[in-house]
Every structure is written in structure tokens, then in C-alpha cells.
Design a protein around this motif. Structure first.
Motif, PDB file in Angstrom:
ATOM      1  N   ALA A 173     -78.909  58.825 -39.130  1.00 55.77           N
ATOM      2  CA  ALA A 173     -80.019  59.169 -40.028  1.00 55.77           C
ATOM      3  C   ALA A 173     -81.202  59.721 -39.245  1.00 55.77           C
ATOM      4  O   ALA A 173     -81.837  60.695 -39.671  1.00 55.77           O
ATOM      5  CB  ALA A 173     -80.438  57.940 -40.832  1.00 55.77           C
ATOM      6  N   LEU A 174     -81.502  59.128 -38.102  1.00 52.81           N
ATOM      7  CA  LEU A 174     -82.606  59.630 -37.279  1.00 52.81           C
ATOM      8  C   LEU A 174     -82.304  61.021 -36.732  1.00 52.81           C
ATOM      9  O   LEU A 174     -83.199  61.884 -36.697  1.00 52.81           O
ATOM     10  CB  LEU A 174     -82.900  58.659 -36.136  1.00 52.81           C
ATOM     11  CG  LEU A 174     -83.589  57.353 -36.533  1.00 52.81           C
ATOM     12  CD1 LEU A 174     -83.643  56.398 -35.340  1.00 52.81           C
ATOM     13  CD2 LEU A 174     -84.978  57.607 -37.078  1.00 52.81           C
ATOM     14  N   ALA A 175     -81.060  61.251 -36.330  1.00 50.42           N
ATOM     15  CA  ALA A 175     -80.688  62.574 -35.819  1.00 50.42           C
ATOM     16  C   ALA A 175     -80.838  63.625 -36.922  1.00 50.42           C
ATOM     17  O   ALA A 175     -81.359  64.713 -36.678  1.00 50.42           O
ATOM     18  CB  ALA A 175     -79.255  62.546 -35.293  1.00 50.42           C
ATOM     19  N   ILE A 176     -80.401  63.310 -38.121  1.00 52.57           N
ATOM     20  CA  ILE A 176     -80.536  64.250 -39.243  1.00 52.57           C
ATOM     21  C   ILE A 176     -82.009  64.489 -39.561  1.00 52.57           C
ATOM     22  O   ILE A 176     -82.415  65.621 -39.839  1.00 52.57           O
ATOM     23  CB  ILE A 176     -79.773  63.738 -40.470  1.00 52.57           C
ATOM     24  CG1 ILE A 176     -78.265  63.792 -40.181  1.00 52.57           C
ATOM     25  CG2 ILE A 176     -80.110  64.545 -41.722  1.00 52.57           C
ATOM     26  CD1 ILE A 176     -77.409  63.138 -41.234  1.00 52.57           C
TER      27      ILE A 176
ATOM     28  N   SER B  89     -68.789  44.102 -36.785  1.00 55.87           N
ATOM     29  CA  SER B  89     -68.495  45.429 -37.331  1.00 55.87           C
ATOM     30  C   SER B  89     -69.638  45.924 -38.202  1.00 55.87           C
ATOM     31  O   SER B  89     -70.006  47.103 -38.150  1.00 55.87           O
ATOM     32  CB  SER B  89     -67.203  45.398 -38.137  1.00 55.87           C
ATOM     33  OG  SER B  89     -66.106  45.088 -37.314  1.00 55.87           O
ATOM     34  N   ALA B  90     -70.216  45.037 -38.989  1.00 57.00           N
ATOM     35  CA  ALA B  90     -71.338  45.425 -39.853  1.00 57.00           C
ATOM     36  C   ALA B  90     -72.541  45.850 -39.016  1.00 57.00           C
ATOM     37  O   ALA B  90     -73.229  46.822 -39.353  1.00 57.00           O
ATOM     38  CB  ALA B  90     -71.711  44.269 -40.779  1.00 57.00           C
ATOM     39  N   ILE B  91     -72.790  45.157 -37.918  1.00 55.18           N
ATOM     40  CA  ILE B  91     -73.910  45.505 -37.049  1.00 55.18           C
ATOM     41  C   ILE B  91     -73.680  46.877 -36.423  1.00 55.18           C
ATOM     42  O   ILE B  91     -74.590  47.715 -36.365  1.00 55.18           O
ATOM     43  CB  ILE B  91     -74.122  44.420 -35.977  1.00 55.18           C
ATOM     44  CG1 ILE B  91     -74.667  43.153 -36.631  1.00 55.18           C
ATOM     45  CG2 ILE B  91     -75.061  44.897 -34.877  1.00 55.18           C
ATOM     46  CD1 ILE B  91     -74.695  41.942 -35.735  1.00 55.18           C
ATOM     47  N   VAL B  92     -72.455  47.131 -35.969  1.00 48.10           N
ATOM     48  CA  VAL B  92     -72.132  48.437 -35.382  1.00 48.10           C
ATOM     49  C   VAL B  92     -72.348  49.548 -36.400  1.00 48.10           C
ATOM     50  O   VAL B  92     -72.921  50.600 -36.090  1.00 48.10           O
ATOM     51  CB  VAL B  92     -70.685  48.443 -34.840  1.00 48.10           C
ATOM     52  CG1 VAL B  92     -70.240  49.848 -34.489  1.00 48.10           C
ATOM     53  CG2 VAL B  92     -70.565  47.534 -33.632  1.00 48.10           C
ATOM     54  N   VAL B  93     -71.913  49.322 -37.634  1.00 42.85           N
ATOM     55  CA  VAL B  93     -72.072  50.334 -38.688  1.00 42.85           C
ATOM     56  C   VAL B  93     -73.546  50.569 -38.985  1.00 42.85           C
ATOM     57  O   VAL B  93     -73.975  51.718 -39.146  1.00 42.85           O
ATOM     58  CB  VAL B  93     -71.300  49.910 -39.961  1.00 42.85           C
ATOM     59  CG1 VAL B  93     -71.673  50.788 -41.146  1.00 42.85           C
ATOM     60  CG2 VAL B  93     -69.799  49.964 -39.716  1.00 42.85           C
TER      61      VAL B  93
ATOM     62  N   ALA C 199     -75.047  52.577 -36.033  1.00 41.17           N
ATOM     63  CA  ALA C 199     -74.572  53.963 -36.058  1.00 41.17           C
ATOM     64  C   ALA C 199     -75.209  54.735 -37.209  1.00 41.17           C
ATOM     65  O   ALA C 199     -75.615  55.891 -37.040  1.00 41.17           O
ATOM     66  CB  ALA C 199     -73.048  53.988 -36.170  1.00 41.17           C
ATOM     67  N   SER C 200     -75.323  54.109 -38.370  1.00 39.03           N
ATOM     68  CA  SER C 200     -75.938  54.771 -39.526  1.00 39.03           C
ATOM     69  C   SER C 200     -77.395  55.103 -39.252  1.00 39.03           C
ATOM     70  O   SER C 200     -77.882  56.180 -39.619  1.00 39.03           O
ATOM     71  CB  SER C 200     -75.838  53.879 -40.768  1.00 39.03           C
ATOM     72  OG  SER C 200     -74.504  53.659 -41.109  1.00 39.03           O
TER      73      SER C 200
END
Length: 63
Positions: free
Chosen positions: A41-44, A29-33, A36-37
Motif C-alpha cells: 500500500a505504501l509503495a502504491i 501468517s496473519a502478521i506477515v500478510v 506485506a499489505s
């Protein structure tokens, strides 16, 4: 007295009723988060860079 009962009930629920994830589930779960983060961040960053360039073009036409 009510506070003591409340704390006891909360403790019982956390110990007996809550199903906690295993260590490997927690790591996954930590890896998925993290992934995704990073993607968000790259999209923003890309959108911010695009808007900056757009505003530079608009301001350069006004001056």
C-alpha cells in the motif's frame, strides 16, 4: 442421493485429510500478510504521488 454422498465425502476430507495450521502458525501468517499489505500500500501511494506530481508539471507547462 449424490448430493448427500458428496457432502459426506467433503466432510471426511476436511476432518481427516486436511492439515490445519496451529494457532501460532495462523498468527504468524496473519502478521506477515499485514506487513506485506502495508508495504505494498505504501509503495502504491508513493507511485501515485509521484505520477500526480509528474502530471502537475506536465499540465503546468501546457498552460
Amino acid at each position: 442421493m449424490k448430493l448427500k454422498i458428496y457432502i459426506e465425502e467433503v466432510y471426511k476430507e476436511l476432518v481427516q485429510k486436511v492439515s490445519w495450521p496451529s494457532w501460532s502458525e495462523l498468527q504468524n501468517s496473519a502478521i506477515v500478510v499485514m506487513i506485506a499489505s502495508t508495504i505494498i500500500a505504501l509503495a502504491i501511494f508513493v507511485m501515485d504521488l509521484g505520477f500526480k506530481n509528474l502530471m502537475d508539471v506536465i499540465y503546468s507547462m501546457l498552460h
